[in-house]
Write an enzyme that holds these catalytic residues in place. Structure first.
Site, mmCIF file in Angstrom:
data_model
loop_
_atom_site.group_PDB
_atom_site.id
_atom_site.type_symbol
_atom_site.label_atom_id
_atom_site.label_comp_id
_atom_site.label_asym_id
_atom_site.label_seq_id
_atom_site.Cartn_x
_atom_site.Cartn_y
_atom_site.Cartn_z
ATOM 1 N N GLY A 1 2.139 -3.132 -8.931
ATOM 2 C CA GLY A 1 3.300 -2.289 -9.210
ATOM 3 C C GLY A 1 3.384 -1.946 -10.691
ATOM 4 N N GLY B 1 8.609 0.981 -13.628
ATOM 5 C CA GLY B 1 9.633 -0.051 -13.828
ATOM 6 C C GLY B 1 9.169 -1.325 -14.497
ATOM 7 N N GLY C 1 6.890 -3.653 -13.642
ATOM 8 C CA GLY C 1 5.462 -3.940 -13.726
ATOM 9 C C GLY C 1 4.834 -3.256 -14.924
ATOM 10 C CE1 TYR D 1 13.922 -5.450 -2.276
ATOM 11 C CE2 TYR D 1 16.154 -6.214 -2.695
ATOM 12 C CZ TYR D 1 14.875 -5.949 -3.147
ATOM 13 O OH TYR D 1 14.545 -6.181 -4.468
HETATM 14 N N1 LIG Z 1 15.035 -3.324 -10.579
HETATM 15 C C1 LIG Z 1 15.802 -4.327 -10.193
HETATM 16 O O1 LIG Z 1 16.997 -4.411 -10.530
HETATM 17 C C2 LIG Z 1 15.232 -5.410 -9.350
HETATM 18 C C3 LIG Z 1 16.084 -6.464 -8.958
HETATM 19 C C4 LIG Z 1 15.561 -7.504 -8.215
HETATM 20 C C5 LIG Z 1 14.213 -7.514 -7.872
HETATM 21 N N2 LIG Z 1 13.420 -6.468 -8.245
HETATM 22 C C6 LIG Z 1 12.002 -6.528 -7.840
HETATM 23 O O2 LIG Z 1 11.190 -6.087 -8.898
HETATM 24 C C7 LIG Z 1 9.942 -5.619 -8.373
HETATM 25 C C8 LIG Z 1 9.517 -4.353 -9.101
HETATM 26 O O3 LIG Z 1 10.412 -3.305 -8.786
HETATM 27 P P1 LIG Z 1 10.963 -2.256 -9.861
HETATM 28 O O4 LIG Z 1 12.416 -2.528 -9.997
HETATM 29 O O5 LIG Z 1 10.127 -2.219 -11.066
HETATM 30 O O6 LIG Z 1 10.838 -0.906 -8.997
HETATM 31 P P2 LIG Z 1 9.967 0.419 -9.166
HETATM 32 O O7 LIG Z 1 10.237 1.052 -10.491
HETATM 33 O O8 LIG Z 1 10.265 1.231 -7.948
HETATM 34 O O9 LIG Z 1 8.469 -0.114 -9.117
HETATM 35 C C9 LIG Z 1 7.919 -0.580 -7.928
HETATM 36 C C10 LIG Z 1 6.411 -0.600 -8.050
HETATM 37 O O10 LIG Z 1 5.871 -1.076 -6.802
HETATM 38 C C11 LIG Z 1 4.864 -0.176 -6.409
HETATM 39 N N3 LIG Z 1 4.664 -0.135 -4.956
HETATM 40 C C12 LIG Z 1 5.548 0.180 -4.000
HETATM 41 N N4 LIG Z 1 4.968 0.168 -2.787
HETATM 42 C C13 LIG Z 1 3.681 -0.172 -2.993
HETATM 43 C C14 LIG Z 1 2.554 -0.327 -2.148
HETATM 44 N N5 LIG Z 1 2.633 -0.122 -0.829
HETATM 45 N N6 LIG Z 1 1.379 -0.686 -2.698
HETATM 46 C C15 LIG Z 1 1.256 -0.870 -4.021
HETATM 47 N N7 LIG Z 1 2.283 -0.714 -4.885
HETATM 48 C C16 LIG Z 1 3.477 -0.369 -4.372
HETATM 49 C C17 LIG Z 1 5.314 1.172 -6.917
HETATM 50 O O11 LIG Z 1 4.210 2.061 -6.938
HETATM 51 P P3 LIG Z 1 4.415 3.658 -7.141
HETATM 52 O O12 LIG Z 1 4.598 3.839 -8.628
HETATM 53 O O13 LIG Z 1 3.146 4.215 -6.615
HETATM 54 O O14 LIG Z 1 5.638 4.055 -6.366
HETATM 55 C C18 LIG Z 1 5.818 0.790 -8.287
HETATM 56 O O15 LIG Z 1 4.759 0.695 -9.207
HETATM 57 C C19 LIG Z 1 10.147 -5.466 -6.869
HETATM 58 O O16 LIG Z 1 9.500 -6.525 -6.195
HETATM 59 C C20 LIG Z 1 11.658 -5.594 -6.687
HETATM 60 O O17 LIG Z 1 12.023 -6.147 -5.444
HETATM 61 C C21 LIG Z 1 13.885 -5.422 -8.969
#
Ligand SMILES: NC(=O)c1ccc[n+]([C@@H]2O[C@H](COP(=O)([O-])OP(=O)(O)OC[C@H]3O[C@@H](n4cnc5c(N)ncnc54)[C@H](OP(=O)(O)O)[C@@H]3O)[C@@H](O)[C@H]2O)c1
Length: 317
Positions: free
Chosen positions: A31, A35, A37, A186
């Site tokens: 990821g 965001g 990652g 989720y």
């Molecule tokens: N943001 C928050 O407040 C928050 C809170 C609690 C937990 N989290 C956790 O943090 C983690 C990262 O999320 P984020 O907030 O940074 O969201 P994000 O900006 O939507 O990033 C998600 C990443 O996961 C990738 N992804 C999604 N589906 C995938 C797949 N099938 N195969 C490979 N990569 C995939 C996306 O790739 P693409 O760029 O190609 O879409 C993107 O790079 C998640 O596990 C989420 O549950 C986030």
């Protein structure tokens, strides 16, 4: 190599200055095109690590790699194409990872949140496939590389949302749902991240392997997580409105990445869980936090492990 020795639990807390020199260490970050990652990858690259950008979209990988190189001209970057919602893609990525040599840390960060009901090519529900089964298989297949590093670590990104899960996701993962509820599912996937981490860490110890498993959560951070889940689009219309709403109310993705960076680099015991120290763990500097009683349920941990092995057709460690 062992994790950064810069921090070992002193009361003044962990900060990014404690990451220390990571030259010679390899981190695979899933990821990494968005965001949290992306922020994790950037910070690790700044500290000299070899960072393997693992993601599903080649164009986004190009953009991310170019942006990281602009920020860190001498960044040591590699890439791994993987769609975590496709078990075949995960297996191909693991084969491709043979060329990487030892891997010190796998940061299992990629995820989706509250997506509409979709079945993956493997017949699995999309959130469980992306957030748990795909990462379970990837970690299992990369285990020999983590062992080869001499002190590997699996960091899995969970969420405060795990607290809202009423039960572990132990039903038949290929059965059609009676009534699909995107938010409870989720929360169950984020509970699964912790059940997985604690069970993995115990199994690694029992197997005498020098690999640990830890988890982290970012509180509430401005990323594309909400908009992607609601629209399955990267930009435009409602996506942009939801992204703006998140930016207005959440801490930055850079701040949210800090617990993940601490979990990936600090000298922590296996089974640790790191999150923000602010009220409700919504924001703030990282420290070790606790998780729910359900996440610590040994029967649920073992049952999910056995179900996952069967689902992805891999028995490990
Ligand atoms: N943001 C928050 O407040 C928050 C809170 C609690 C937990 N989290 C956790 O943090 C983690 C990262 O999320 P984020 O907030 O940074 O969201 P994000 O900006 O939507 O990033 C998600 C990443 O996961 C990738 N992804 C999604 N589906 C995938 C797949 N099938 N195969 C490979 N990569 C995939 C996306 O790739 P693409 O760029 O190609 O879409 C993107 O790079 C998640 O596990 C989420 O549950 C986030």
């Amino acid at each position: 190599m062992t994790p950064s020795a810069g921090w070992s639990g002193r009361s003044s807390g962990w900060s990014r200055d404690d990451i220390g020199d990571q030259t010679g260490r390899t981190f695979v970050v899933t990821g990494s095109t968005s965001g949290l990652g992306r922020e994790v990858a950037l910070e690790l690259a700044r500290n000299g690590a070899r960072v393997v950008l693992a993601a599903r979209n080649p164009d986004k990988l190009d953009d991310t790699e170019a942006a990281l190189r602009r920020a860190v001209p001498d960044a040591d970057l590699d890439r791994l194409l993987v769609d975590l919602a496709d078990l075949g893609s995960v297996r191909r990525a693991a084969d491709d990872a043979d060329r990487l040599g030892p891997v010190d840390v796998l940061v299992s960060n990629a995820g989706v949140m509250a997506t509409p009901y979709r079945r993956t090519v493997d017949g699995l529900e999309l959130q469980m496939a992306t957030n748990h089964f795909g990462p379970f298989l990837l970690a299992g297949l990369l285990l020999p590389r983590l062992v080869a590093s001499g002190g590997g670590r699996v960091v899995t990104v969970s969420s405060n949302g795990h607290r809202l899960a009423r039960s572990a996701p132990l039903g038949d993962p290929q059965a059609a749902p009676g009534r699909y509820q995107r938010w409870p599912v989720y929360c169950q996937t984020k509970l699964a991240n912790l059940l997985f981490t604690y069970e993995l860490d115990r199994r690694l110890r029992e197997a005498g392997l020098r690999v640990t498993a830890v988890a982290a959560h970012p509180g509430y951070s401005a990323t594309h997580l909400l908009s992607w889940g609601q629209t399955l689009r990267s930009s435009g219309g409602l996506t942009s409105i939801l992204d703006a709403a998140m930016r207005a109310t959440a801490q930055s993705a850079e701040a949210g990445a800090q617990p993940i960076l601490m979990a990936a680099t600090a000298a922590l015991p296996g089974g640790s869980y790191v999150g923000p120290r602010g009220p409700g763990e919504w924001r703030g500097a990282p420290h070790v936090v606790t998780s729910t009683r359900l996440s610590r349920d040994r029967d649920a941990q073992r049952s999910l492990w056995e179900l996952s092995e069967k689902t992805v057709d891999l028995t490990w460690p």
